[in-house]
Scaffold this active site. Structure first.
Site: not given
Length: 347
Positions: A134, A119, A14
């Site tokens: 995202n 994250h 991520c």
């Protein structure tokens, strides 16, 4: 929306997706970020060695795993900060006292990086609009100016750490296009896991529906076959019933002819004729073998017996009436007895 660069989640990379979505291009790879993490680890080791390589703190530091990366693909905020420093970009903590004292409206910034439980994801302005990039989403999510402050406040309430990006971001195609036109998003993107779950759940449902349709078609075909067989059997029964009804009527008429021959001499001839016609019609429809109906030969014999009885009764009662068989070719009959009777009645 197609011009916006958006990397989707792969494994636990991520941090890589966050940086590339921020810079709008494939600028960093896991190898690049691993090199930065190893460099940071070496710098920390050298600082710890200044206190003495034989110290317990130094030996404990060497035994501990890296705090800048792990095998899953996670990278620390230090790795992300060093990666952005290559582009002249700086990270500032959004909820720090120094930044909050500036009282800057979030819509006047260029981008934010958000982190929660290892994250990372990016929120960036492109043109005059804000987008949630995202990597867990199926695509970019449009955020209105009025909703941006509420969105950041909600993230803070959920425990996210938010960092403001200061500096000039590199030019990108999406920035150039969205300066000219604005985006209107009809449907918000879903989470990748949610989208895959709906897709996987839809496949068995479609297969089950197809199997159900095939089963219904098979049942319809079976019902059609059964209906055809039932109709064929009913037609056979009707034909058999018609034949049996004809046979019963012929037998009944024959029996009536036999009974009438014993009761009424005047009706015997007509009954015998009717019975002979019925018997004649029934002979063709009956199968070979014994039957209760009168045959043509029996009817002929009964008619002959009837005429014989008539002749025997007429001879003693009418001695003057000539025999029918003895009448000549002229066919004349003596009618003197009838004239005498008429004279007696006139007197």
């Amino acid at each position: 929306m197609d011009s916006i660069f958006h990397e989707k989640q792969e494994g636990s990379l991520c941090a890589q997706h966050c940086l590339n979505n921020l810079l709008q291009g494939e600028y960093f790879t896991p190898v690049d970020l691993s090199s930065i993490a190893h460099q940071l680890d070496e710098e920390e080791r050298m600082r710890m060695a200044e206190g003495g390589m034989a110290s317990a703190e130094y030996r404990t530091f060497l035994q501990q795993p890296s705090g800048n990366m792990d095998d899953s693909g996670f990278f620390s905020i230090q790795v992300i900060s060093n990666a952005l420093s290559v582009w002249g970009l700086e990270l500032i903590l959004f909820n720090s006292r120094e930044y909050q004292s500036l009282m800057i409206n979030p819509i006047n910034e260029n981008a934010f990086i958000c982190n929660y439980k290892e994250h990372w994801f990016t929120v960036r302005k492109l043109g005059q609009q804000w987008f949630n990039l995202n990597s867990l989403l199926t695509g970019p999510e449009l955020i209105s100016d009025t909703y941006l402050a509420l969105f950041l406040a909600q993230l803070q309430q959920e425990g996210y750490s938010i960092f403001v990006i200061r500096g000039n971001l590199p030019e990108c195609e999406a920035e150039q296009i969205l300066r000219i036109m604005r985006v209107q998003q009809q449907q918000r993107p879903r989470l990748i896991g949610e989208d895959e779950a709906q897709t996987s759940a839809g496949r068995p449902a479609a297969v089950g529906q197809a199997e159900m349709n095939f089963a219904v078609e098979d049942e319809v075909v079976d019902e059609d076959d059964e209906l055809k067989r039932a109709l064929a059997l009913s037609r056979q029964d009707i034909d058999v019933e018609d034949e049996e009804a004809d046979l019963r009527r012929a037998i009944q008429l024959s029996m009536q002819g036999a009974v009438m021959s014993n009761t009424s001499p005047e009706c015997e001839v007509g009954a015998v004729k009717l019975g002979s016609q019925a018997a004649g019609s029934s002979v063709g429809s009956q199968r070979e073998g014994p039957s209760d109906a009168l045959t043509a030969e029996e009817l002929r014999k009964r008619r002959q017996a009837y005429f014989d009885r008539q002749q025997q009764q007429a001879q003693p009662n009418n001695p003057q009436q000539p025999d029918i068989n003895s009448v000549g070719g002229s066919g004349s009959v003596n009618t003197g007895s009838e004239e005498d009777q008429q004279q007696k009645l006139g007197q």
